[in-house]
Design an enzyme around this catalytic site. Structure first.
Site, PDB file in Angstrom:
ATOM      1  N   CYS A 116       0.835  -1.123   0.148  1.00  0.00           N
ATOM      2  CA  CYS A 116       0.108  -0.028  -0.085  1.00  0.00           C
ATOM      3  C   CYS A 116       0.805   1.127   0.127  1.00  0.00           C
ATOM      4  O   CYS A 116       1.454   1.448  -1.001  1.00  0.00           O
ATOM      5  CB  CYS A 116      -1.091  -0.065   1.244  1.00  0.00           C
ATOM      6  SG  CYS A 116      -2.272   1.161   0.913  1.00  0.00           S
ATOM      7  N   HIS A 153      -3.787  -5.314   0.355  1.00  0.00           N
ATOM      8  CA  HIS A 153      -3.129  -5.499   1.652  1.00  0.00           C
ATOM      9  C   HIS A 153      -3.294  -7.129   1.714  1.00  0.00           C
ATOM     10  O   HIS A 153      -4.158  -7.560   2.669  1.00  0.00           O
ATOM     11  CB  HIS A 153      -4.063  -4.806   2.569  1.00  0.00           C
ATOM     12  CG  HIS A 153      -3.420  -3.614   2.932  1.00  0.00           C
ATOM     13  ND1 HIS A 153      -2.301  -3.272   3.933  1.00  0.00           N
ATOM     14  CD2 HIS A 153      -3.961  -2.367   2.369  1.00  0.00           C
ATOM     15  CE1 HIS A 153      -2.136  -1.766   3.734  1.00  0.00           C
ATOM     16  NE2 HIS A 153      -3.371  -1.488   3.161  1.00  0.00           N
ATOM     17  N   GLU A 211      -1.905  -8.906   3.760  1.00  0.00           N
ATOM     18  CA  GLU A 211      -1.701  -9.267   5.367  1.00  0.00           C
ATOM     19  C   GLU A 211      -2.832  -9.022   6.127  1.00  0.00           C
ATOM     20  O   GLU A 211      -2.970  -9.479   7.068  1.00  0.00           O
ATOM     21  CB  GLU A 211      -0.390  -8.460   5.937  1.00  0.00           C
ATOM     22  CG  GLU A 211      -0.844  -6.881   6.480  1.00  0.00           C
ATOM     23  CD  GLU A 211      -0.990  -6.008   5.148  1.00  0.00           C
ATOM     24  OE1 GLU A 211      -0.944  -4.746   5.452  1.00  0.00           O
ATOM     25  OE2 GLU A 211      -1.100  -6.490   4.041  1.00  0.00           O
TER      26      GLU A 211
END
Length: 233
Positions: free
Chosen positions: A83, A175, A177
């Site tokens: 990001c 993202h 994660e």
């Protein structure tokens, strides 16, 4: 040692912490004034996201992260920008980021559209074999010009540059994660309307089995790049 640079208290490593197999993690809280140190001495580098922009130079962690990314690319250190980290990677290597880009906020889960170059990519190739990958996202700024040496790997219906590579460094606007719970925290912090936030989190939970599987695949592939870098030093 894999160095993880956190730029914002609200944007942690989250589930990647359990998925980065076979490497030792060193967390640098750049948002709290911790120094990244010499990048050519690390085995790998991850730069996380944040609520600031890639041009917020009044925050010392932002120019420090750009410098670290420039040095990592020059040294061939395996690098992943997520990001804001991807936007910083783009700016650090000659690309351009638009703050508050005109398409507006991209939030929730996003379908990735793979470019042909992604099929043979050493990090994202395993994901690119699946044309239906979705990933969490939350951003308003966006990369609008890739670095001259960049390879475009993925887009989304709203924003073109969802993934790219520069040398041994990758930037992903999404993202991989992030858990649904973390998306909920971001929605609250960004003051999204309650109905919009609820719909976003519901969709993220419905997709989470696939998201977690693919996020783990990406994390494990990156950890393998780091281990390979250590072996060939």
């Amino acid at each position: 040692m894999l160095t993880v640079v956190q730029l914002d208290d609200e944007v942690p490593l989250d589930r990647f912490a359990e998925w980065l197999d076979g490497v030792t993690l060193r967390l640098v809280r750049a948002d709290q004034g911790e120094d990244i140190g010499p990048v050519d001495a690390v085995d790998g580098l991850i730069v996380l996201g944040g609520n600031m922009s890639a041009h917020d130079d009044q925050l010392p962690q932002i120019p420090a992260a750009r410098t670290a990314l420039t040095e990592a690319v020059a040294a061939g250190v395996p690098t992943l920008g997520i990001c804001l980290g991807a936007q910083l990677l783009a700016v650090a290597t000659g690309g351009r980021v638009h703050v508050d880009a005109p398409p507006g906020r991209e939030a929730g889960t996003v379908a990735l559209r793979w470019r042909p170059e992604a099929q043979s990519d050493p990090l994202l190739g395993a994901l690119a074999a699946d044309p239906t990958v979705v990933m969490p996202t939350m951003h308003s700024d966006a990369v609008v010009d890739l670095p001259r040496t960049g390879t475009w790997l993925a887009s989304s219906p709203m924003y073109p540059y969802q993934a790219f590579r520069v040398g041994n460094a990758w930037g992903v606007q999404f993202h991989p994660e992030a858990s649904p719970e973390l998306l909920r925290r971001w929605a609250v912090a960004d003051q999204l309307p309650a109905d919009e936030a609820d719909a976003m989190v519901t969709a993220a939970r419905e997709a989470d089995e696939r998201v977690a599987r693919d996020g783990r695949t990406l994390a494990e592939a990156f950890a393998a790049r780091v281990r390979d870098h250590v072996r060939h030093r």
